[in-house]
Scaffold this active site. Structure first.
Site, PDB file in Angstrom:
ATOM      1  N   GLU A  22       6.634  -0.984   6.542  1.00 19.03           N
ATOM      2  CA  GLU A  22       7.169  -2.254   6.054  1.00 19.03           C
ATOM      3  C   GLU A  22       8.554  -2.531   6.624  1.00 19.03           C
ATOM      4  O   GLU A  22       9.025  -3.659   6.585  1.00 19.03           O
ATOM      5  CB  GLU A  22       7.234  -2.207   4.521  1.00 19.03           C
TER       6      GLU A  22
ATOM      7  N   SER B 141      13.082  -1.945  -4.807  1.00 18.90           N
ATOM      8  CA  SER B 141      14.365  -2.474  -5.256  1.00 18.90           C
ATOM      9  C   SER B 141      15.521  -1.724  -4.596  1.00 18.90           C
ATOM     10  O   SER B 141      15.366  -0.617  -4.066  1.00 18.90           O
ATOM     11  CB  SER B 141      14.480  -2.343  -6.780  1.00 18.90           C
TER      12      SER B 141
END
Length: 375
Positions: A240, A358
């Protein structure tokens, strides 16, 4: 002709003809725009060999070097080409299948991704396990040659259009945390799968809730061994942070230019404090590119979390700066309720430090897996 030159010429030709209307469409907060046209664009890219550039030629790729892949993503962004609908398939599950898939799985799943025929979504986060991926509760059990899946995923990007989902599920009864998880490939268009779009601050919906109520997938649709899902999932997260982030930064550069232009229009650029923030934002964007190049490699490691932490925090600050330079006008939507580009930037960038891991999770990864600090 270099790949960069070839890509630039092809993009200019393609985006001046049938797909001229696709320029600039899609992206964060705007994924609803011209879905059918952008789906056709995905197939057009695939048919002309401009998807999955780094993949082996056997599966439709070009076996392109990282440098050439970066060049393409940069040219794609510079051309103002539409936001990719197939990015999750090409950038996440595709490389994971190349690493962990059987020959049969590669032959089944990779060609439709390359052609733009099948779209994917990512089934990781859950209501009680957002960035704490080891806390997933969605369960799957083998029954009659199939995995039967029950549970809920949330913040699932583009699930409303996806044909397949790669889902992390708990497959060992009584297992906890990282153990007993399996990485399943699940068809979305079947009874037992319900997708509910989530209305975002931007008023649009690209995140979704996904409910599995007895959904099924073949026993062979598992990457890695049963119970080995954590290792496979971590590999996906590494991808990613791959080469597409360099193209992403071209988009960031364009957004920063719009913020600077707005500051000139409103006179905010004469405020020394705001002018200093603009200069800092430009400098930090240059640092972002250099750091992304420094950590870029075919098999991204935990240090790739530095890239995610950096760009997401920077982008959120850019959104705040966009509001600051607009002044009071930035607080009011258009007469028809529509948002301006800078307003949308501010609202959507609030999510940047949450999705895809996060900032708190990224800091933990950097501390433990890169710096070797104790838990």
């Amino acid at each position: 002709m270099s790949l960069r030159e070839e890509a630039r010429a092809w993009l200019e030709e393609s985006l001046s003809g049938e797909f001229a209307g696709a320029r600039g469409l899609g992206g964060p907060g705007r994924e609803h725009e011209a879905y059918e046209l952008r789906r056709a664009w995905e197939r057009h890219l695939g048919a002309h060999g401009w998807t999955c550039l780094g993949w082996p030629r056997r599966y439709g790729g070009r076996a392109a070097s990282i440098g050439d892949q970066v060049a393409f993503h940069e040219e794609y962004a510079r051309a103002g080409a539409p936001a990719r609908l197939g990015l999750i398939g090409e950038g996440l599950i595709g490389p994971t299948i190349l690493d962990f898939g059987t020959a049969e799985q590669k032959d089944r799943f990779l060609p439709p991704i390359q052609r733009g025929d099948e779209l994917w979504c990512q089934g990781y986060s859950e209501p009680e396990a957002g960035s704490d991926l080891a806390g997933v509760r969605t369960r799957a059990r083998l029954e009659g040659g199939e995995w039967v899946i029950t549970g809920q995923k949330v913040w699932t990007s583009l699930a409303q259009w996806a044909d397949w989902c790669f889902a992390l599920c708990r497959t060992e009864e009584g297992s906890q945390r990282h153990r007993g998880l399996s990485y399943l490939l699940v068809p979305m268009r079947q009874p037992g799968v319900e997708v509910r779009p989530i209305v975002q601050l931007t008023g649009t919906s690209e995140f979704n809730e996904v409910f599995f109520d007895g959904a099924r997938t073949a026993a062979g649709n598992i990457l890695g061994a049963p119970g080995d899902g954590w290792r496979v999932a971590m590999a996906t997260l590494g991808y990613e942070r791959g080469v597409s982030t360099l193209g992403q930064q071209i988009g960031f550069r364009r957004e920063l230019a719009e913020v600077i232009a707005a500051a000139r229009r409103t006179g905010a650029i004469d405020d020394p404090v705001l002018r200093d923030r603009l200069v800092r934002s430009w400098l930090e964007l240059e640092i972002m590119r250099l750091n992304a190049l420094r950590v870029l490699r075919p098999d991204p490691g935990p240090e790739a979390s530095i890239t995610k932490l950096y760009w997401s925090e920077w982008h959120r600050r850019l959104g705040e700066l966009a509001q600051a330079v607009q002044g009071r006008a930035g607080l009011v939507a258009g007469d028809d309720g529509t948002l301006g580009e800078l307003q949308r930037l501010y609202l959507f960038s609030r999510a940047d430090t949450i999705y895809a891991g996060s900032s708190e999770i990224q800091r933990t990864v950097i501390a433990e897996r890169t710096l070797g600090l104790p838990r």
